[in-house]
Design an enzyme around this catalytic site. Structure first.
Site, PDB file in Angstrom:
ATOM      1  N   ASN A 186       0.858  -1.186   0.000  1.00 10.80           N
ATOM      2  CA  ASN A 186       0.000   0.000   0.000  1.00 10.80           C
ATOM      3  C   ASN A 186       0.894   1.236   0.000  1.00 10.80           C
ATOM      4  O   ASN A 186       1.908   1.277   0.702  1.00 10.80           O
ATOM      5  CB  ASN A 186      -0.885   0.008   1.252  1.00 10.80           C
ATOM      6  CG  ASN A 186      -1.887   1.149   1.232  1.00 10.80           C
ATOM      7  OD1 ASN A 186      -2.860   1.113   0.475  1.00 10.80           O
ATOM      8  ND2 ASN A 186      -1.650   2.168   2.030  1.00 10.80           N
ATOM      9  N   GLU A 191      -1.403   1.014  -4.998  1.00 11.78           N
ATOM     10  CA  GLU A 191      -1.313   2.287  -5.728  1.00 11.78           C
ATOM     11  C   GLU A 191      -0.142   2.298  -6.710  1.00 11.78           C
ATOM     12  O   GLU A 191      -0.118   3.131  -7.627  1.00 11.78           O
ATOM     13  CB  GLU A 191      -1.180   3.460  -4.746  1.00 11.78           C
ATOM     14  CG  GLU A 191      -2.447   3.839  -3.997  1.00 11.78           C
ATOM     15  CD  GLU A 191      -2.699   3.008  -2.744  1.00 11.78           C
ATOM     16  OE1 GLU A 191      -1.939   2.043  -2.505  1.00 11.78           O
ATOM     17  OE2 GLU A 191      -3.652   3.316  -2.006  1.00 11.78           O
ATOM     18  N   ASP A 241      -3.727  21.791   9.264  1.00  9.25           N
ATOM     19  CA  ASP A 241      -4.031  20.867   8.171  1.00  9.25           C
ATOM     20  C   ASP A 241      -4.643  21.593   6.966  1.00  9.25           C
ATOM     21  O   ASP A 241      -4.637  22.818   6.891  1.00  9.25           O
ATOM     22  CB  ASP A 241      -4.929  19.731   8.703  1.00  9.25           C
ATOM     23  CG  ASP A 241      -4.707  18.436   7.941  1.00  9.25           C
ATOM     24  OD1 ASP A 241      -4.226  18.477   6.799  1.00  9.25           O
ATOM     25  OD2 ASP A 241      -5.016  17.359   8.480  1.00  9.25           O
TER      26      ASP A 241
HETATM   27  C1  FMN Z   1      -0.622  15.683   0.966  1.00  7.86           C
HETATM   28  C2  FMN Z   1      -1.389  14.608   1.642  1.00  7.86           C
HETATM   29  C3  FMN Z   1      -1.200  14.370   2.994  1.00  7.86           C
HETATM   30  C4  FMN Z   1      -1.870  13.345   3.649  1.00  7.86           C
HETATM   31  N1  FMN Z   1      -1.619  13.095   4.950  1.00  7.86           N
HETATM   32  C5  FMN Z   1      -2.174  12.008   5.545  1.00  7.86           C
HETATM   33  C6  FMN Z   1      -1.821  11.642   6.866  1.00  7.86           C
HETATM   34  O1  FMN Z   1      -1.055  12.327   7.527  1.00  7.86           O
HETATM   35  N2  FMN Z   1      -2.358  10.513   7.396  1.00  7.86           N
HETATM   36  C7  FMN Z   1      -3.219   9.729   6.678  1.00  7.86           C
HETATM   37  O2  FMN Z   1      -3.633   8.685   7.187  1.00  7.86           O
HETATM   38  N3  FMN Z   1      -3.599  10.078   5.446  1.00  7.86           N
HETATM   39  C8  FMN Z   1      -3.092  11.194   4.846  1.00  7.86           C
HETATM   40  N4  FMN Z   1      -3.445  11.536   3.589  1.00  7.86           N
HETATM   41  C9  FMN Z   1      -4.481  10.809   2.915  1.00  7.86           C
HETATM   42  C10 FMN Z   1      -3.989   9.525   2.382  1.00  7.86           C
HETATM   43  O3  FMN Z   1      -2.810   9.610   1.635  1.00  7.86           O
HETATM   44  C11 FMN Z   1      -5.071   9.037   1.460  1.00  7.86           C
HETATM   45  O4  FMN Z   1      -6.271   8.955   2.098  1.00  7.86           O
HETATM   46  C12 FMN Z   1      -4.690   7.725   0.961  1.00  7.86           C
HETATM   47  O5  FMN Z   1      -5.037   7.755  -0.344  1.00  7.86           O
HETATM   48  C13 FMN Z   1      -5.324   6.579   1.651  1.00  7.86           C
HETATM   49  O6  FMN Z   1      -5.056   5.479   0.870  1.00  7.86           O
HETATM   50  P1  FMN Z   1      -5.130   4.004   1.428  1.00  7.86           P
HETATM   51  O7  FMN Z   1      -6.567   3.854   1.883  1.00  7.86           O
HETATM   52  O8  FMN Z   1      -4.784   3.172   0.269  1.00  7.86           O
HETATM   53  O9  FMN Z   1      -4.157   3.913   2.542  1.00  7.86           O
HETATM   54  C14 FMN Z   1      -2.808  12.571   2.929  1.00  7.86           C
HETATM   55  C15 FMN Z   1      -3.004  12.827   1.575  1.00  7.86           C
HETATM   56  C16 FMN Z   1      -2.314  13.831   0.934  1.00  7.86           C
HETATM   57  C17 FMN Z   1      -2.528  14.040  -0.530  1.00  7.86           C
END
Ligand code: FMN
Length: 441
Positions: free
Chosen positions: A143, A204, A250
């Site tokens: 992931n 991804e 944030d």
């Molecule tokens: C710039 C940016 C910062 C992010 N920061 C966080 C974070 O600190 N913690 C988190 O859990 N998700 C964060 N996210 C969201 C996750 O990257 C996003 O929800 C992710 O696509 C989840 O994918 P998954 O369900 O495959 O893990 C962030 C996204 C972006 C674009």
């Protein structure tokens, strides 16, 4: 190895198009660089001399759809379709033995060597914000996503890990420590892929490969596969030690809650021979676009499963997360309201949604407001949903530790009503004139 695509190839393209601002004066990673980034929001910037550090800081490369179009070799209006296509891609990225991200290997790493920025005066500490985190779930595979990481020691960080997403699930499945790799300065298409939220188990890296070439290489201290063209890789383990994470400003430019989150222990750092550190200013255009843009294909696909969707945009005014505009080709009376329901399914954190017809330019907020002004009647075109599961980022929502945030949602159907004379709702075009004939010499 063919140097393509990488952060560096994008920087070259941006420079060739006069889009990269270089700052030659020395700047402090404590608050000053963040302020420079805020002043230049929307523009790629390279800070060449960073106080106390040998590596430059780059930011802003994701701060406009035009830069994505440039980096992905497509047109701005075709980005949604390109990303939708990449979601369907099943081609696995190639695995290579040697990679530029390992030109230097530090087995006794020290986070103080990286120019990790402190962004706001009240922040809990310096934060890594543009790091693509890769973990391997023992059941679901790899992931890739984003986690902000607050530095709390030379070898220690605390990670913000949202519940029930990829990393959190992998952590639960591991039942103990979980190896993690944080990739700073990854290629643009990798950043975009990592920002997507496909169903659990959908790696991804496949989306990245669907967007462009994404060779992967194995980490030094674990079997995690990381994008080979990365400037800096921090290898470590998510431990079961918990500590305060935050305060952190944030996406909405409001302070997030302080939470108990997992500590990450750092085991190694690998870099290019002359690495570039990538930073992302929280709440900037770059943060907003990276958050919102990957949601557009999800909304589009959901809406399109019920009515004919033609375009979707998550607006920056709505923090690129909470507001969306959906454009549809209306064939039935209730198509607008169906589109509203489906749009909320496509992006669970969306709070307010406007549906418009195909003659409205959804990238032009004035045109969207014109549709609201001339086509919308609140008593019949407004959908209100109370106390729905929603975003943790909206301070006006209801937030309780350990529970999903709740919010009211609103959908506005600003499409032309059915069964009326459509001409009465369309802009009448002026006849054209050659204005040069009427202006002075
Ligand atoms: C710039 C940016 C910062 C992010 N920061 C966080 C974070 O600190 N913690 C988190 O859990 N998700 C964060 N996210 C969201 C996750 O990257 C996003 O929800 C992710 O696509 C989840 O994918 P998954 O369900 O495959 O893990 C962030 C996204 C972006 C674009």
């Amino acid at each position: 190895m063919d140097e393509k695509p990488s952060l560096r190839t994008l920087l070259t393209m941006l420079e060739q198009n006069n889009l990269l601002t270089r700052i030659e004066k020395e700047a402090d990673p404590n608050l000053v660089i963040a302020s420079i980034m805020a002043e230049l929001d929307g523009r790629p910037v390279m800070i060449e001399k960073v106080k106390g550090h040998s590596m430059p800081v780059v930011a802003g490369i994701c701060s406009d759809r035009d830069y994505f179009a440039l980096g992905l070799n497509t047109k701005k209006q075709d980005l949604l379709q390109k990303l939708s296509g990449a979601f369907q891609s099943t081609k696995r990225p190639p695995i290579v033995d040697d990679a530029v991200c390992k030109e230097k290997i530090y087995s006794n790493p020290n986070l103080d060597d990286l120019p990790i920025l402190t962004h706001f005066t009240g922040d809990g500490g310096p934060y890594i914000t543009a790091g693509v985190a890769v973990v391997k779930d023992q059941d679901l595979g790899q992931n890739m996503c984003f986690h902000r990481l607050m530095k709390i020691g030379r070898k220690k960080m605390v990670a913000r890990i949202v519940k029930n997403r990829g990393t959190d699930t992998a952590l639960k499945n591991a039942g103990g420590e979980l190896p993690i790799a944080i990739c700073i300065g990854a290629p643009l298409h990798v950043l975009l892929a990592a920002a997507c939220s496909p169903p659990l188990g959908h790696d991804e890296a496949l989306i990245a490969q669907g967007l462009d070439k994404t060779p992967l290489v194995r980490c030094e201290t674990s079997d995690i596969l990381i994008p080979a063209y990365t400037e800096i890789v921090i290898e470590g383990r998510i431990t079961d030690e918990m500590t305060n994470e935050g305060p952190f400003v944030d996406l909405t430019q409001t302070p997030d809650l302080i939470r108990q989150q997992q500590v990450v222990e750092v085991d190694a750092i690998t870099t290019r021979s002359d690495p570039i550190y990538q930073a992302l200013l929280p709440s900037s255009q770059e943060h907003k676009l990276l958050m919102g843009m990957p949601k557009e294909p999800s909304i589009y696909t959901k809406v399109n499963s019920a009515v004919k969707a033609t375009n979707v945009v998550i607006t920056t005014g709505g923090c690129s997360w909470l507001h969306g505009i959906v454009q549809i080709e209306k064939h039935k009376e209730d198509d607008g309201k169906i589109a509203i329901e489906k749009a909320f399914e496509g992006h669970g954190s969306m709070k307010n949604c406007i549906v418009v017809d195909t003659d409205i330019d959804i990238y032009d907020e004035k045109d969207v407001e014109w549709a609201l002004a001339t086509r919308f009647q609140a008593s019949k075109d407004l959908v209100i949903k109370t106390a729905q599961p929603g975003s943790s980022l909206d301070p006006s929502g209801i937030h309780e530790e350990g529970k999903k945030s709740l919010t009211d949602k609103m959908g506005l159907d600003a499409t032309i009503p059915f069964g009326v004379k459509k001409e009465m709702f369309k802009k009448v075009e002026f006849s054209r004139v050659d204005i040069s004939k009427y202006l002075g010499d």
